[in-house]
Enzyme design. Structure first.
Site, PDB file in Angstrom:
ATOM      1  N   ARG A   1     -11.816  11.776 -44.393  1.00  0.00           N
ATOM      2  CA  ARG A   1     -11.045  11.840 -43.149  1.00  0.00           C
ATOM      3  C   ARG A   1     -11.956  12.145 -41.964  1.00  0.00           C
ATOM      4  O   ARG A   1     -12.881  12.926 -42.068  1.00  0.00           O
ATOM      5  CB  ARG A   1      -9.991  12.939 -43.270  1.00  0.00           C
TER       6      ARG A   1
ATOM      7  N   ARG B   1     -13.486  16.772 -49.688  1.00  0.00           N
ATOM      8  CA  ARG B   1     -12.237  16.014 -49.835  1.00  0.00           C
ATOM      9  C   ARG B   1     -12.430  14.509 -49.628  1.00  0.00           C
ATOM     10  O   ARG B   1     -13.077  14.068 -48.696  1.00  0.00           O
ATOM     11  CB  ARG B   1     -11.209  16.529 -48.827  1.00  0.00           C
TER      12      ARG B   1
ATOM     13  N   ARG C   1     -10.157  23.617 -36.887  1.00  0.00           N
ATOM     14  CA  ARG C   1      -8.831  23.557 -37.520  1.00  0.00           C
ATOM     15  C   ARG C   1      -8.484  24.884 -38.179  1.00  0.00           C
ATOM     16  O   ARG C   1      -7.338  25.338 -38.106  1.00  0.00           O
ATOM     17  CB  ARG C   1      -8.794  22.416 -38.555  1.00  0.00           C
TER      18      ARG C   1
ATOM     19  N   ARG D   1       4.059  24.130 -38.163  1.00  0.00           N
ATOM     20  CA  ARG D   1       2.724  24.696 -37.983  1.00  0.00           C
ATOM     21  C   ARG D   1       2.677  25.678 -36.822  1.00  0.00           C
ATOM     22  O   ARG D   1       1.638  26.272 -36.573  1.00  0.00           O
ATOM     23  CB  ARG D   1       1.744  23.563 -37.691  1.00  0.00           C
TER      24      ARG D   1
ATOM     25  N   LYS E   1      -2.051  21.665 -49.991  1.00  0.00           N
ATOM     26  CA  LYS E   1      -0.656  21.320 -49.680  1.00  0.00           C
ATOM     27  C   LYS E   1      -0.330  19.883 -50.096  1.00  0.00           C
ATOM     28  O   LYS E   1       0.689  19.631 -50.719  1.00  0.00           O
ATOM     29  CB  LYS E   1      -0.371  21.468 -48.173  1.00  0.00           C
TER      30      LYS E   1
HETATM   31  P1  AMP Z   1      -3.096  17.517 -41.862  1.00  0.00           P
HETATM   32  O1  AMP Z   1      -3.230  16.178 -42.484  1.00  0.00           O
HETATM   33  O2  AMP Z   1      -1.837  18.221 -42.231  1.00  0.00           O
HETATM   34  O3  AMP Z   1      -4.320  18.371 -42.063  1.00  0.00           O
HETATM   35  O4  AMP Z   1      -2.995  17.248 -40.278  1.00  0.00           O
HETATM   36  C1  AMP Z   1      -4.030  16.616 -39.573  1.00  0.00           C
HETATM   37  C2  AMP Z   1      -3.871  16.828 -38.067  1.00  0.00           C
HETATM   38  O5  AMP Z   1      -2.619  16.288 -37.638  1.00  0.00           O
HETATM   39  C3  AMP Z   1      -3.828  18.286 -37.626  1.00  0.00           C
HETATM   40  O6  AMP Z   1      -5.118  18.840 -37.459  1.00  0.00           O
HETATM   41  C4  AMP Z   1      -3.079  18.160 -36.302  1.00  0.00           C
HETATM   42  O7  AMP Z   1      -3.918  17.658 -35.291  1.00  0.00           O
HETATM   43  C5  AMP Z   1      -2.051  17.090 -36.613  1.00  0.00           C
HETATM   44  N1  AMP Z   1      -0.792  17.669 -37.153  1.00  0.00           N
HETATM   45  C6  AMP Z   1      -0.282  17.510 -38.398  1.00  0.00           C
HETATM   46  N2  AMP Z   1       0.870  18.194 -38.549  1.00  0.00           N
HETATM   47  C7  AMP Z   1       1.091  18.814 -37.362  1.00  0.00           C
HETATM   48  C8  AMP Z   1       2.104  19.691 -36.892  1.00  0.00           C
HETATM   49  N3  AMP Z   1       3.130  20.073 -37.669  1.00  0.00           N
HETATM   50  N4  AMP Z   1       2.001  20.131 -35.611  1.00  0.00           N
HETATM   51  C9  AMP Z   1       0.987  19.762 -34.803  1.00  0.00           C
HETATM   52  N5  AMP Z   1      -0.008  18.950 -35.195  1.00  0.00           N
HETATM   53  C10 AMP Z   1       0.035  18.477 -36.469  1.00  0.00           C
END
Ligand code: AMP
Ligand code: ZN
Length: 246
Positions: free
Chosen positions: A187, A153, A198, A106, A31
């Site tokens: 990360r 990553r 996740r 999400r 993404k």
């Molecule tokens: P990402 O970088 O998109 O993988 O997001 C990393 C973490 O941020 C996720 O595992 C969640 O803990 C939190 N997070 C990101 N976007 C959302 C969302 N739309 N709703 C809830 N938690 C989020």
């Protein structure tokens, strides 16, 4: 798509209204990478809720302190917190022609909130009362591929570019950003234990959005294999250009 063709299309798209674009897919589906490319193509901002939350954590803001524990354990942050974050972000002037949501919505609650919010704020509505609805690009990738990508990553802390030690997206020099020479970082939540959590949460909480958007005829599924980087961008951009108004 070749660089020249991209350039030409970017210029062609400079003034038009693109509307909201949503990138939907499991962690590791690409993404972030595709959002960066689509953002450049249309000249509209990429809004990554994950990046914004990580920035809050780095700056130790109250929001960051609140979200840290959930993020470290691979849990989702509360709907209200992320919805408020997005609401604030999309009112900024750079979102006038459209924006790309990377990692939002999400949950079903977030998707319903977004639809309500865009309607209430009359965003992307023409004088004729026709409104650009979100176009949803779903990146489909197999489970084992996701695992391989997430464990490889690496991210540049300076420019945000994403690399992968396990795919063809390697940097030219191992561990170093091609663009600015920064040392790449892994990360916190890209460790195996948290990755599994996740992916589990993705299936339980985010996958239902596929039928939500399918029923509303807004979903475009794209094969997200790593070898198709350019093809994915081209397919996504085409779907976005042909997005309907309702
Ligand atoms: P990402 O970088 O998109 O993988 O997001 C990393 C973490 O941020 C996720 O595992 C969640 O803990 C939190 N997070 C990101 N976007 C959302 C969302 N739309 N709703 C809830 N938690 C989020
Ligand atoms: Zn960089």
């Amino acid at each position: 798509m070749g660089t020249e063709a991209m350039q030409e299309r970017t210029e062609k798209n400079a003034g038009s209204v693109v509307g909201p674009v949503i990138l939907l897919g499991a962690p590791g589906a690409g993404k972030g990478t595709q959002a960066q490319r689509i953002s450049e193509h249309f000249g509209i901002p990429q809004i990554s809720t994950g990046d914004t939350l990580r920035d809050h954590i780095r700056r130790k803001t109250p929001l960051g302190n609140q979200a840290r524990d959930q993020m470290e354990h691979g849990q989702l942050v509360a709907d209200q917190v992320v919805c408020e974050m997005v609401a604030e972000r999309i009112t900024r002037p750079d979102c006038e022609r459209g924006f790309i949501l990377d990692g939002f919505p999400r949950t079903l609650k977030q998707a319903q909130w977004l639809d309500r919010h865009l309607a209430q704020k009359h965003m992307f509505e023409t004088d004729q009362g026709c409104r650009k609805q979100p176009i949803v690009i779903q990146l489909t990738v197999e489970y084992n591929d996701l695992l391989r990508r997430l464990t490889g990553r690496r991210t540049c802390p300076t420019c945000g570019r994403i690399y992968n030690a396990n795919t063809s997206q390697k940097p030219l020099v191992e561990g170093v950003c091609d663009l600015d020479g920064s040392v790449l970082v892994i990360r916190n939540d890209d460790c195996e234990e948290v990755i599994v959590e996740r992916l589990k949460n993705y299936e339980a909480q985010t996958l239902p959005l596929v039928s939500y958007y399918e029923m509303r005829k807004r979903l475009h599924a794209v094969n997200g294999s790593a070898s198709r980087l350019d093809a994915i961008t081209a397919e996504a951009c085409k779907a976005i250009e042909h997005g309907d108004c309702v």
